[in-house]
Structure formats: structure tokens, C-alpha cells
Motif scaffolding. Structure first.
Motif, short mmCIF file in Angstrom:
data_model
loop_
_atom_site.label_atom_id
_atom_site.label_comp_id
_atom_site.label_asym_id
_atom_site.label_seq_id
_atom_site.Cartn_x
_atom_site.Cartn_y
_atom_site.Cartn_z
N LEU A 34 107.25 -118.81 -76.27
CA LEU A 34 108.44 -117.73 -76.45
C LEU A 34 109.86 -118.58 -76.32
O LEU A 34 110.92 -117.86 -76.77
N ARG A 35 109.66 -119.79 -76.34
CA ARG A 35 111.25 -120.62 -76.05
C ARG A 35 112.01 -119.97 -75.07
O ARG A 35 113.09 -119.90 -74.99
N SER A 93 118.84 -111.18 -77.91
CA SER A 93 119.23 -112.47 -77.89
C SER A 93 118.68 -113.33 -76.58
O SER A 93 118.10 -112.79 -75.73
N LYS A 94 118.52 -114.75 -76.71
CA LYS A 94 118.01 -115.47 -75.76
C LYS A 94 118.71 -115.18 -74.22
O LYS A 94 118.04 -115.13 -73.43
N ALA A 173 99.23 -121.48 -82.72
CA ALA A 173 99.91 -120.86 -84.07
C ALA A 173 100.90 -119.93 -83.63
O ALA A 173 101.67 -120.15 -84.25
N VAL A 174 100.54 -119.02 -82.56
CA VAL A 174 101.83 -118.39 -82.18
C VAL A 174 103.04 -119.20 -81.85
O VAL A 174 104.23 -118.70 -82.07
N VAL A 195 98.98 -116.06 -72.54
CA VAL A 195 99.55 -117.06 -71.88
C VAL A 195 100.25 -116.79 -70.61
O VAL A 195 100.14 -117.60 -69.66
N PHE A 196 100.67 -115.56 -70.37
CA PHE A 196 101.21 -115.18 -69.27
C PHE A 196 100.15 -115.11 -68.17
O PHE A 196 100.51 -115.42 -67.11
N ALA A 197 99.19 -114.41 -68.41
CA ALA A 197 98.15 -114.55 -67.55
C ALA A 197 97.60 -115.79 -67.09
O ALA A 197 97.28 -116.20 -65.78
#
Length: 299
Positions: A34-35, A93-94, A173-174, A195-197
Motif C-alpha cells: 500500500l506504500r 491522499s497519502k 502482483a498487488v 497481508v494485514f493478517a
């Protein structure tokens, strides 16, 4: 300092570094996809320590069962945090997402402050972890031996997942191009939740082992530890799982061994990690395993 004491401090440093590494993996995976710097990540570690203590001491479950349930709970918590706090802001926005991450961190800290109080609690763990072994004149605890081994095994398992399974291919890929992945029919949100899990479960495990090694916990325990783990991720090359583990070990080793060599500077032990990070990034801003040419290639 004699050689036995030095080797003992090396083992202690590797144990501390393994704990930093487990937390740093979550930082680097979420950033890779997710940056986003998930500032609530270190507080999930605190949740893991409190959940294990509650299940073991209050509910009376066996310690390993308590840890297993804690990993499931924190994995689900990570998915819930993403679903409620971050997913609605995917296209914002970030800075909006960053502020939200800080808000989630404050929410977890204050929630546990209300539930368990702000005072420090003793973390009760089986005596097995505090037993010592004499290996060549080096006396070390069981947990100091177990922590680095578990970290390496989990790193290998995670690399296998990333490079040998369909879910791992989807995660990479994501991380590379989420919009193209959506056009290919992949549910990107489900992959991000995975990914969070994974990251939250590893952070919880790091929190449990930290509480075993330094048996006191409190709702703010994740603040400084989280900063160090984030520094480890940046040091290793943020976006690289292997780099996060390497950075964690280097940071833990530096912190413990530097104080052992210069005991008069013990009050500055928390500064050693960040001083070392600054020196490395002055000469290699992308981190040890980072590569500017591969900025979009993660893990």
C-alpha cells in the motif's frame, strides 16, 4: 570483557533482533503493498502481549494454546483495522491515510489503557522459557535461543508463501501494480487483508516473546519498540522481507553489544539504534537490501 560474556551478549542481541524482525516484517509488507506506514502495527504487538496474558493467566488456557489463539485474534484484528480504517481511504491522499494510521494507534492504546489500566503488569510465562543452558561457558536462557530460530523459520515460511504459492504471487502482483491486478479479476482487497493478517500475527508473536524476555507490559509498550522495528525495516530496505529481518538482527545486535562494550553509555542504549540507522542511510539511503532500480519490485 571476556569472550564468554561477549558471546552471551551476542546471543541476547540476536534474540532481541529476532523480535524486532518479526514486527518489522509487518511494516515492510504493508508498505510494499500500500506504500503506507502503518503506525498502528506496533500497537497490535501490544494487543498480542495482553491477549496472551489474559488467556493464559485469567482464562487458564495452556500457554501454547493461548499464543495460537492470540495469533488468530491479532490476524483478524489486522484485517478489521484494514477493513474499517484503511479500505475506505484507498483512493484518498497519502497524508489522510497516515493520519488515520496514527488515529488507530491512539485508539488501541487508549482502549487498552481503559480496559487494563495504565500501570505496568507482570507478564507471567511458563518457567521453561527462563531456564538457562550452559553452552561452552556461555549461560543463556531458553527464550534467547528460541527467538532467533523461530524468526528464521518464519522468514523461510514467508518466503515460500511469497514465491511458491498462488497467494504469494498475488501479493507480489498487488505490490507491483494493484490496478492491473484488478483488471485481471483478482480481488485486491482480499489480498491486502491477507497481508494485514500475516503482518499482525507476526507482530503479536514478537510482542509475546518480548514480554517473555522483559516480563512487564503496558498499553504504551509498542511505541518505542515500534519505532525501532520501523527503523529496522528502513535499515534493511523497506519493502524487502529479508531486509526487514536482517535489519532487525543488526539493530538488536548493535543495541545489546554496544551497551555491553560501553556500559557507561547504558542510558543511551535506545539512541544507538537510530544513530546506526542514520549512519547507514547517509551512505545507502535505500537500505541494505534496497535497490533504486527495483523501486517498484517488492519482497
Amino acid at each position: 570483557m571476556d569472550i564468554s560474556l561477549f558471546l552471551q551478549q551476542v546471543v541476547n542481541g540476536m534474540s532481541l533482533g529476532g523480535m524486532y524482525a518479526l514486527i518489522a516484517i509487518g511494516y515492510t509488507m504493508v508498505y510494499g503493498v500500500l506504500r503506507l506506514i502503518n503506525f498502528a502495527h506496533a500497537d497490535v504487538m501490544m494487543v498480542g502481549a495482553f491477549a496472551t496474558l489474559f488467556l493464559f493467566s485469567s482464562v487458564g488456557l495452556p500457554f501454547w494454546v493461548a499464543i495460537f489463539l492470540t495469533l488468530l485474534l491479532c490476524g483478524l484484528s489486522g484485517m478489521l483495522i484494514d477493513r474499517i480504517a484503511y479500505r475506505p481511504l484507498r483512493h484518498a491522499s497519502k497524508i489522510s491515510i497516515l493520519i488515520t494510521a496514527i488515529g488507530v494507534s491512539f485508539f488501541l492504546e487508549n482502549t487498552f489503557n481503559v480496559l487494563f489500566g495504565g500501570s505496568t503488569r507482570y507478564f507471567e510465562a511458563p518457567e521453561f522459557f527462563n531456564q538457562t543452558r550452559d553452552i561452552g561457558g556461555v549461560v543463556i536462557t531458553q527464550v534467547a535461543l528460541i527467538m532467533p530460530v523461530i524468526t528464521i523459520l518464519l522468514l523461510l515460511a514467508l518466503l515460500w508463501l511469497l514465491y511458491r504459492t498462488r497467494y504469494g504471487m498475488a501479493i507480489r502482483a498487488v505490490a507491483f501494480d494493484v490496478n492491473t491486478v484488478r483488471l485481471m479479476g483478482v480481488d485486491a482487497n482480499r489480498i491486502i487483508s491477507l497481508v494485514f493478517a500475516l503482518g499482525s500475527s507476526l507482530a503479536a508473536l514478537g510482542g509475546v516473546f518480548y514480554a517473555i524476555s522483559y516480563p512487564t507490559i503496558d498499553p504504551l509498550m509498542g511505541v518505542l519498540i515500534g519505532l525501532k522495528a520501523f527503523a529496522a525495516a528502513v535499515l534493511g530496505g523497506i519493502g524487502s522481507v529479508t531486509g526487514a529481518v536482517l535489519g532487525g538482527f543488526i539493530l538488536g545486535f548493535t543495541e545489546v553489544v554496544a551497551v555491553a562494550l560501553f556500559p557507561e553509555l547504558g542510558g543511551y542504549k535506545d539512541a544507538f539504534a537510530f544513530l546506526f540507522l542514520i549512519l547507514v542511510l547517509l551512505f545507502r539511503p535505500v537500505g541494505i537490501m534496497g535497490d533504486e532500480r527495483l523501486e517498484r519490485s517488492r519482497f
